[in-house]
Scaffold this active site. Sequence first.
Site, PDB file in Angstrom:
ATOM      1  N   TYR A  12     -11.427   4.281   4.058  1.00  0.00           N
ATOM      2  CA  TYR A  12     -10.309   4.151   3.111  1.00  0.00           C
ATOM      3  C   TYR A  12     -10.518   5.057   1.898  1.00  0.00           C
ATOM      4  O   TYR A  12      -9.618   5.814   1.505  1.00  0.00           O
ATOM      5  CB  TYR A  12     -10.209   2.683   2.674  1.00  0.00           C
ATOM      6  CG  TYR A  12      -9.068   2.368   1.738  1.00  0.00           C
ATOM      7  CD1 TYR A  12      -7.769   2.242   2.214  1.00  0.00           C
ATOM      8  CD2 TYR A  12      -9.292   2.161   0.371  1.00  0.00           C
ATOM      9  CE1 TYR A  12      -6.720   1.934   1.351  1.00  0.00           C
ATOM     10  CE2 TYR A  12      -8.259   1.845  -0.486  1.00  0.00           C
ATOM     11  CZ  TYR A  12      -6.967   1.734   0.011  1.00  0.00           C
ATOM     12  OH  TYR A  12      -5.929   1.426  -0.844  1.00  0.00           O
ATOM     13  N   LYS A  32      -8.248   8.184   0.648  1.00  0.00           N
ATOM     14  CA  LYS A  32      -7.601   8.110  -0.669  1.00  0.00           C
ATOM     15  C   LYS A  32      -8.113   9.189  -1.620  1.00  0.00           C
ATOM     16  O   LYS A  32      -7.416   9.563  -2.572  1.00  0.00           O
ATOM     17  CB  LYS A  32      -7.808   6.715  -1.283  1.00  0.00           C
ATOM     18  CG  LYS A  32      -7.013   5.607  -0.574  1.00  0.00           C
ATOM     19  CD  LYS A  32      -5.524   5.867  -0.596  1.00  0.00           C
ATOM     20  CE  LYS A  32      -4.691   4.638  -0.274  1.00  0.00           C
ATOM     21  NZ  LYS A  32      -3.259   4.969  -0.076  1.00  0.00           N
TER      22      LYS A  32
HETATM   23  N1  LIG Z   1      -2.597  -3.685  -3.272  1.00  0.00           N
HETATM   24  C1  LIG Z   1      -3.560  -3.012  -3.859  1.00  0.00           C
HETATM   25  O1  LIG Z   1      -4.375  -3.572  -4.604  1.00  0.00           O
HETATM   26  C2  LIG Z   1      -3.702  -1.522  -3.664  1.00  0.00           C
HETATM   27  C3  LIG Z   1      -4.710  -0.862  -4.378  1.00  0.00           C
HETATM   28  C4  LIG Z   1      -4.843   0.506  -4.234  1.00  0.00           C
HETATM   29  C5  LIG Z   1      -4.001   1.203  -3.403  1.00  0.00           C
HETATM   30  N2  LIG Z   1      -3.044   0.533  -2.682  1.00  0.00           N
HETATM   31  C6  LIG Z   1      -2.210   1.314  -1.790  1.00  0.00           C
HETATM   32  O2  LIG Z   1      -0.849   1.034  -2.038  1.00  0.00           O
HETATM   33  C7  LIG Z   1      -0.095   1.244  -0.831  1.00  0.00           C
HETATM   34  C8  LIG Z   1       0.777   0.019  -0.533  1.00  0.00           C
HETATM   35  O3  LIG Z   1      -0.083  -1.087  -0.272  1.00  0.00           O
HETATM   36  P1  LIG Z   1       0.355  -2.613  -0.504  1.00  0.00           P
HETATM   37  O4  LIG Z   1      -0.661  -3.228  -1.352  1.00  0.00           O
HETATM   38  O5  LIG Z   1       1.772  -2.695  -0.894  1.00  0.00           O
HETATM   39  O6  LIG Z   1       0.118  -3.184   0.979  1.00  0.00           O
HETATM   40  P2  LIG Z   1       1.066  -4.089   1.923  1.00  0.00           P
HETATM   41  O7  LIG Z   1       0.220  -4.438   3.090  1.00  0.00           O
HETATM   42  O8  LIG Z   1       1.678  -5.175   1.125  1.00  0.00           O
HETATM   43  O9  LIG Z   1       2.219  -3.076   2.350  1.00  0.00           O
HETATM   44  C9  LIG Z   1       1.931  -1.899   3.067  1.00  0.00           C
HETATM   45  C10 LIG Z   1       3.021  -1.648   4.078  1.00  0.00           C
HETATM   46  O10 LIG Z   1       2.702  -0.440   4.806  1.00  0.00           O
HETATM   47  C11 LIG Z   1       3.067  -0.652   6.146  1.00  0.00           C
HETATM   48  N3  LIG Z   1       2.338   0.259   7.042  1.00  0.00           N
HETATM   49  C12 LIG Z   1       1.019   0.252   7.329  1.00  0.00           C
HETATM   50  N4  LIG Z   1       0.731   1.194   8.232  1.00  0.00           N
HETATM   51  C13 LIG Z   1       1.900   1.806   8.529  1.00  0.00           C
HETATM   52  C14 LIG Z   1       2.259   2.836   9.415  1.00  0.00           C
HETATM   53  N5  LIG Z   1       1.346   3.422  10.209  1.00  0.00           N
HETATM   54  N6  LIG Z   1       3.557   3.234   9.479  1.00  0.00           N
HETATM   55  C15 LIG Z   1       4.495   2.642   8.694  1.00  0.00           C
HETATM   56  N7  LIG Z   1       4.206   1.635   7.850  1.00  0.00           N
HETATM   57  C16 LIG Z   1       2.926   1.225   7.772  1.00  0.00           C
HETATM   58  C17 LIG Z   1       2.717  -2.100   6.428  1.00  0.00           C
HETATM   59  O11 LIG Z   1       3.393  -2.610   7.567  1.00  0.00           O
HETATM   60  C18 LIG Z   1       3.122  -2.773   5.121  1.00  0.00           C
HETATM   61  O12 LIG Z   1       4.434  -3.284   5.172  1.00  0.00           O
HETATM   62  C19 LIG Z   1      -1.117   1.566   0.263  1.00  0.00           C
HETATM   63  O13 LIG Z   1      -1.225   2.974   0.419  1.00  0.00           O
HETATM   64  C20 LIG Z   1      -2.405   1.008  -0.309  1.00  0.00           C
HETATM   65  O14 LIG Z   1      -3.540   1.637   0.233  1.00  0.00           O
HETATM   66  C21 LIG Z   1      -2.874  -0.812  -2.807  1.00  0.00           C
END
Ligand SMILES: NC(=O)c1ccc[n+]([C@@H]2O[C@H](COP(=O)([O-])OP(=O)(O)OC[C@H]3O[C@@H](n4cnc5c(N)ncnc54)[C@H](O)[C@@H]3O)[C@@H](O)[C@H]2O)c1
Length: 277
Positions: A167, A171
Amino acid sequence: MIGISLDGRTALVTGSGRGIGQAIALQLAGAGASVVVNDLDEAAAKQTAELVSQAGGKAFALAGDVTAPGFPEQLAEAAVNNFGSLDIIVNNAGYTWDTVIQKTTDQQFQAMLDIHLVAPFRVLRAASGWIREKAKRETAEGRRVMRKVVNITSIAGTDGNAGQIGYSSGKAGIIGMTKTMAKEWGRYNVNVNAVGFGLIETRLIQPLTGQDASIEIKGNKIAVGVQPKVLENVKAICPLGRLGTPQEAASAVLFFCSPLSDYVTGEVLICGGGLHF
Ligand SMILES: NC(=O)c1ccc[n+]([C@@H]2O[C@H](COP(=O)([O-])OP(=O)(O)OC[C@H]3O[C@@H](n4cnc5c(N)ncnc54)[C@H](O)[C@@H]3O)[C@@H](O)[C@H]2O)c1
């Protein structure tokens, strides 16, 4: 108060069926943009599109796996065919598949690069033909129309995080892509920036309880969530003392999607309540 208007603009937000992506889609639509909603999970994608419509906005849902070869082209076409343009791209889809290096398989490491690095690369490449041609025509007409790319990263990418070799590599890689595309696409009036999150309250970091949500990728069921103890530790060291909301996360992205950032490119904005690993 400065109002943000995205009237007449079309946005593509990957992974916008829930969490941060859904909040981004709603904020962009609320500012007037038409939104192509994508998610692996069809019901979730449709639900976001429905929420956008209920709020008076315009959305088109295209469910599908953003890592599937050929699918990013379909996403770019969906924007142009349904709404006539592609002005804002948010590479947001993501998930975690965590382990320490000695337990990480090739398949697992590759999956993290595929979703966080290869898919955004293909999405931008798929959009490049339309964006370049459009910008050349606008320039010939003496018009400067700014377009926007926002790539989503994490403090796991900027700071590194034990247990997240795949990851954090993906990133970190997306930051290199962001800076390179800012240089390649400056001449086409595209601002390319990244937003990195700390801990935001979504399914991705829900406390693991043993009965956890999972994401199914190419036949693999991957549990998503974080150990409750880790969440408590994070809150304790986070200057703002709490996790962020998806709406707060989306607001940082909205800045890079709006005219407020027209002279900002190749930058990484951390939205994490001051937290660094
Ligand atoms: N939540 C956190 O604390 C956090 C921290 C740092 C970065 N992020 C990043 O933010 C972004 C959103 O994450 P989130 O927290 O909303 O997660 P989440 O799991 O709530 O939502 C992510 C969405 O992406 C979709 N997804 C995953 N793989 C996919 C694919 N191959 N094709 C299409 N859709 C796909 C999932 O089905 C899901 O609906 C991600 O890139 C994550 O790495 C989140």
